[in-house]
Design an enzyme around this catalytic site. Sequence first.
Site, PDB file in Angstrom:
ATOM      1  CD  GLU A 108     -20.387  49.473  16.072  1.00  0.00           C
ATOM      2  OE1 GLU A 108     -20.570  48.270  15.879  1.00  0.00           O
ATOM      3  OE2 GLU A 108     -20.173  50.292  15.154  1.00  0.00           O
ATOM      4  CD  GLU A 128     -24.464  51.592  13.429  1.00  0.00           C
ATOM      5  OE1 GLU A 128     -23.323  51.696  13.904  1.00  0.00           O
ATOM      6  OE2 GLU A 128     -25.501  51.494  14.123  1.00  0.00           O
TER       7      GLU A 128
END
Length: 265
Positions: A108, A128
């Site tokens: 990210e 995640e």
Amino acid sequence: MADTLRLEDKADRVVATLDRPETRNAIDQELVDALHALCARLEDEPRILILTGAGGVFASGADIAQLRDRRAEDARRGINTRVFDRIAALPMPVIAAIDGYALGGGAELAYAADIRIGTPGVRIGNPEPGLGIIAAAGASYRLPRLVGEAHATELLLTGRILSGDEAYAWGLLSSLHEPEDLHQAAEKLADRIAALDPLAVRHTKTTLRAPAVAHPAIDLALQAELFESPEKHRRMTAFLERKSERKAERTSERKTEPKTERKQK
């Protein structure tokens, strides 16, 4: 600036290297604070930013030891989200030079850059859900713009990790380089940007980041500002002068060329 973020300052750019070798450059609170401090400097004094990682790794993700202990209120604070959004909003372009792992929060962070280049050894993605959380620091709204809705959906729902070749094929990386050439490639990109008018570069980044509903009004407003810029006049005048000089040189060369003798009948 924290030791976990090494900085190399230059007149037109900053090279920031994530350096937490014991955690493969995992992003912890100290590193987040260092990135905020760097952003504050670049907001006051806009320069190109090159982000990279030490030890053949970009960033292996968020620091799981810290992440495990965070609660609902920590999630609402958007610890990583806020700093990644701030990096994405920096006035001048951000180049991510990626080698090795760029996972979870590390991915990210890379998504927040304007340009991403890498090596064949890149491993990038968002695992995640396998840890019981979601990619909540920008992946859901940046990744679809970078690779398209279908690819982003697959990556985020499956936790798939892309190789460097796959990331390049999907358009997530704009070029691939051998690890020993990666830093030089990033510097060359920065050189190309630095040769341009800084205000025009900043306005170009603003239009690229603007939502669809803002176009074309934002483009025309920023172009109107640039049309009144002395730098626009200077650069265009220099362009026309160079063009005129090249034309004069070609004309002179033609005049000095020896004339070929006519063929005898």
